[in-house]
Write a protein that holds these residues in place. Sequence first.
Motif, PDB file in Angstrom:
ATOM      1  N   GLY A 164       0.801  -1.221   0.000  1.00 48.38           N
ATOM      2  CA  GLY A 164       0.000   0.000   0.000  1.00 48.38           C
ATOM      3  C   GLY A 164       0.833   1.271   0.000  1.00 48.38           C
ATOM      4  O   GLY A 164       0.353   2.339   0.374  1.00 48.38           O
ATOM      5  N   VAL A 165       2.093   1.153  -0.408  1.00 50.44           N
ATOM      6  CA  VAL A 165       2.923   2.357  -0.519  1.00 50.44           C
ATOM      7  C   VAL A 165       2.413   3.168  -1.703  1.00 50.44           C
ATOM      8  O   VAL A 165       2.092   2.628  -2.763  1.00 50.44           O
ATOM      9  CB  VAL A 165       4.408   1.973  -0.704  1.00 50.44           C
ATOM     10  CG1 VAL A 165       5.241   3.193  -1.025  1.00 50.44           C
ATOM     11  CG2 VAL A 165       4.920   1.270   0.549  1.00 50.44           C
ATOM     12  N   ASP A 166       2.324   4.482  -1.514  1.00 55.28           N
ATOM     13  CA  ASP A 166       1.727   5.344  -2.518  1.00 55.28           C
ATOM     14  C   ASP A 166       2.796   5.917  -3.448  1.00 55.28           C
ATOM     15  O   ASP A 166       3.898   6.261  -2.991  1.00 55.28           O
ATOM     16  CB  ASP A 166       0.991   6.498  -1.820  1.00 55.28           C
ATOM     17  CG  ASP A 166       0.074   7.223  -2.785  1.00 55.28           C
ATOM     18  OD1 ASP A 166      -1.095   6.826  -2.895  1.00 55.28           O
ATOM     19  OD2 ASP A 166       0.551   8.166  -3.448  1.00 55.28           O
ATOM     20  N   PRO A 167       2.494   6.023  -4.748  1.00 52.03           N
ATOM     21  CA  PRO A 167       3.468   6.623  -5.676  1.00 52.03           C
ATOM     22  C   PRO A 167       3.876   8.049  -5.296  1.00 52.03           C
ATOM     23  O   PRO A 167       4.924   8.529  -5.752  1.00 52.03           O
ATOM     24  CB  PRO A 167       2.734   6.600  -7.022  1.00 52.03           C
ATOM     25  CG  PRO A 167       1.716   5.508  -6.892  1.00 52.03           C
ATOM     26  CD  PRO A 167       1.305   5.502  -5.441  1.00 52.03           C
ATOM     27  N   SER A 168       3.107   8.718  -4.447  1.00 50.31           N
ATOM     28  CA  SER A 168       3.486  10.073  -4.014  1.00 50.31           C
ATOM     29  C   SER A 168       4.824  10.062  -3.275  1.00 50.31           C
ATOM     30  O   SER A 168       5.517  11.085  -3.223  1.00 50.31           O
ATOM     31  CB  SER A 168       2.398  10.653  -3.109  1.00 50.31           C
ATOM     32  OG  SER A 168       2.334   9.921  -1.881  1.00 50.31           O
ATOM     33  N   THR A 169       5.203   8.908  -2.709  1.00 50.78           N
ATOM     34  CA  THR A 169       6.486   8.830  -2.012  1.00 50.78           C
ATOM     35  C   THR A 169       7.639   8.976  -3.002  1.00 50.78           C
ATOM     36  O   THR A 169       8.666   9.566  -2.678  1.00 50.78           O
ATOM     37  CB  THR A 169       6.616   7.498  -1.252  1.00 50.78           C
ATOM     38  OG1 THR A 169       6.468   6.397  -2.166  1.00 50.78           O
ATOM     39  CG2 THR A 169       5.559   7.370  -0.167  1.00 50.78           C
ATOM     40  N   LEU A 170       7.470   8.440  -4.204  1.00 49.60           N
ATOM     41  CA  LEU A 170       8.506   8.561  -5.230  1.00 49.60           C
ATOM     42  C   LEU A 170       8.697  10.036  -5.610  1.00 49.60           C
ATOM     43  O   LEU A 170       9.812  10.525  -5.751  1.00 49.60           O
ATOM     44  CB  LEU A 170       8.143   7.748  -6.476  1.00 49.60           C
ATOM     45  CG  LEU A 170       8.439   6.247  -6.460  1.00 49.60           C
ATOM     46  CD1 LEU A 170       7.829   5.514  -5.285  1.00 49.60           C
ATOM     47  CD2 LEU A 170       8.000   5.583  -7.773  1.00 49.60           C
ATOM     48  N   LYS A 171       7.577  10.707  -5.753  1.00 46.46           N
ATOM     49  CA  LYS A 171       7.611  12.123  -6.121  1.00 46.46           C
ATOM     50  C   LYS A 171       8.314  12.950  -5.046  1.00 46.46           C
ATOM     51  O   LYS A 171       9.126  13.833  -5.360  1.00 46.46           O
ATOM     52  CB  LYS A 171       6.176  12.616  -6.335  1.00 46.46           C
ATOM     53  CG  LYS A 171       6.047  14.094  -6.637  1.00 46.46           C
ATOM     54  CD  LYS A 171       4.568  14.445  -6.854  1.00 46.46           C
ATOM     55  CE  LYS A 171       4.389  15.942  -7.037  1.00 46.46           C
ATOM     56  NZ  LYS A 171       2.955  16.271  -7.274  1.00 46.46           N
ATOM     57  N   ALA A 172       8.037  12.659  -3.787  1.00 43.91           N
ATOM     58  CA  ALA A 172       8.653  13.415  -2.691  1.00 43.91           C
ATOM     59  C   ALA A 172      10.174  13.259  -2.716  1.00 43.91           C
ATOM     60  O   ALA A 172      10.915  14.231  -2.498  1.00 43.91           O
ATOM     61  CB  ALA A 172       8.088  12.945  -1.352  1.00 43.91           C
ATOM     62  N   VAL A 173      10.643  12.059  -2.985  1.00 40.64           N
ATOM     63  CA  VAL A 173      12.087  11.808  -3.058  1.00 40.64           C
ATOM     64  C   VAL A 173      12.713  12.654  -4.167  1.00 40.64           C
ATOM     65  O   VAL A 173      13.764  13.271  -3.994  1.00 40.64           O
ATOM     66  CB  VAL A 173      12.349  10.299  -3.296  1.00 40.64           C
ATOM     67  CG1 VAL A 173      13.805  10.046  -3.656  1.00 40.64           C
ATOM     68  CG2 VAL A 173      11.942   9.489  -2.065  1.00 40.64           C
ATOM     69  N   SER A 174      12.038  12.702  -5.299  1.00 40.54           N
ATOM     70  CA  SER A 174      12.557  13.442  -6.436  1.00 40.54           C
ATOM     71  C   SER A 174      12.567  14.950  -6.168  1.00 40.54           C
ATOM     72  O   SER A 174      13.565  15.640  -6.412  1.00 40.54           O
ATOM     73  CB  SER A 174      11.705  13.127  -7.675  1.00 40.54           C
ATOM     74  OG  SER A 174      12.200  13.790  -8.802  1.00 40.54           O
ATOM     75  N   LEU A 175      11.479  15.462  -5.628  1.00 41.29           N
ATOM     76  CA  LEU A 175      11.393  16.907  -5.370  1.00 41.29           C
ATOM     77  C   LEU A 175      12.421  17.340  -4.325  1.00 41.29           C
ATOM     78  O   LEU A 175      13.013  18.422  -4.440  1.00 41.29           O
ATOM     79  CB  LEU A 175       9.977  17.275  -4.901  1.00 41.29           C
ATOM     80  CG  LEU A 175       8.863  17.145  -5.945  1.00 41.29           C
ATOM     81  CD1 LEU A 175       7.514  17.528  -5.325  1.00 41.29           C
ATOM     82  CD2 LEU A 175       9.147  18.009  -7.175  1.00 41.29           C
TER      83      LEU A 175
END
Lengths: 394, 150
Positions: A164-175
């Motif tokens: 249930g990990v959300d793709p928003s976590t990937l975005k946060a890492v990138s930003l």
Amino acid sequence: MTDLTIRGKVAVAGVGESVYYKRAQSPEPEFKLVLRAILAACEDAGIDPSRIDGFCSYSNDRNLPARLANALGLPELRFSNMQWGSGGGGAAAAIGNASAAIVSGSAECVVAFRGLAQGQFGRFGAGPKRATISGQGAYTVPYGVMSPAQTYAMRSTRLFHDHGVDPSTLKAVSLAAYHHAQSNPRAVMQGRPLTSEGYDESRWIVEPFRLYDVCLENDGAAAVIVMAADAAKDVTDTPVYPLAIQQGGGHRSGASVHNQTDYTTSSFKTVVPHLYRQAEVGPEDVDVVQSYENFTGGVVMSLIEHGLCSYENANEMLTFENLIAPTGSMPLNTSGGNLAECYMHGLGLQIEAIRQIRGDSSNPVEGANVSLANAGPMVEVVSTAIFGSEEALG
Amino acid sequence: MSGYLNPGLPAPVAARDGLDTAYWEGTRRHELWVQKCDDCGTHQWGPEWMCHNCRSFEVGWAQVAAEGVIYSWERPHHPVHPALAGQGPYLVVLVELPHADNLRMVGNLLGDPLQEVQIGAAVEVVYEDHPADPDRGISEPYTLVQWQVV
Ligand SMILES: [Zn+2]
């Protein structure tokens, strides 16, 4: 058993880099970039290069120790070491191998380095151009699975599904990486900030990875000088102590055709217990984190497997606000890392972890005593270093 | 038949050491063969000279049902090979074979490349035959193992 450790016995005396270039933009060949990085690290350490008596590298680096020793006119070469394969997974391990050489009495001043001129030697992530293929690649390449991004994207898909990990976590890492790069003069993406909209509108490389989830391709070189702790203290006011460096992979982490026993892993699960035991710290003691980004999905897995967040709280923990220095609760990739500083195959992340302890990061975390830098996620063999200040040694 | 992907990608050939000849010969007969240990019965994929379960060198081959379930998937968009320029997005699936010790295989998911993919969906093999192409340096015909939702 307590004697069988690098902890407290070695220190990083200096770090250095060549200029970091965009891919194929280096005006100089790779070997020359490596020499420049080594000289920069010597200057940083305040030592004459003739003190170097060993070299460690990884990912089958092309710049051989004998040629380096020859070019540098070293009086003797005592130790040479290559961390086989697994791409950038060897970045921390190379420093660990250098540390082991010091502790074992094999050498006194070892350089861990990496050089990468992808313009000169071809792209790391490019697919094969030959007419036929055999071996492991025969099971993937004809299906259009050949780049590292294509090799590892399916692990993130399964991570989302299983936990249930959300793709928003990937975005946060990138930003967060792009945010940090803006104040880092070495970063190739300084002056190229990334907005939330810019991320959302970027093209897919391979779903679930967008352009900004994928590491850069660069030309450059970096070097880290390891010496015995006492010797390092004699030459520099800012020795940084590896509290622990561990490498490895779990059961069948090297299985071919995606048949690893544990698929949804960054490959750190077996490494991390050894790491914290050797370091004599826990994840709660880590002040600042550098987590290797081949792909942002691997970062999320790595942070969880290092105990820095959990499957359950990853979606709340991994937000832009939490990941930026100095205000976030877990400042991440404070140089910009492989996404926005330079794809120095992860050695840049190790150097940033060292700088955080010295206090000369371009995004310093005030009072950082314990700093973690991992390398490689999802590859067969990964590695992590924990660096500490004199205070952290206890 | 034409392939799921544009022509021009490297063609698979059996390893010169003979490790996976049985697999590629099986695909040309439209049969799915994988390694199976003669001593302990463990299915193994990708092929290796030793059984990872019991360390026997007596690793044989077994024909298995050409069906499985989707374990994971991805949709590449960026072409990393010249042959894929102009391909557009395509689907890759990792298929688990529950009847063969959950070994996994990589292939393409046939049909609309933009279709929604469900992890756990049942899939079956579609054999994709390719002729020899001596002009491109491909001396033998070969067959890819593709997948479609049941
Ligand atoms: Zn067996």
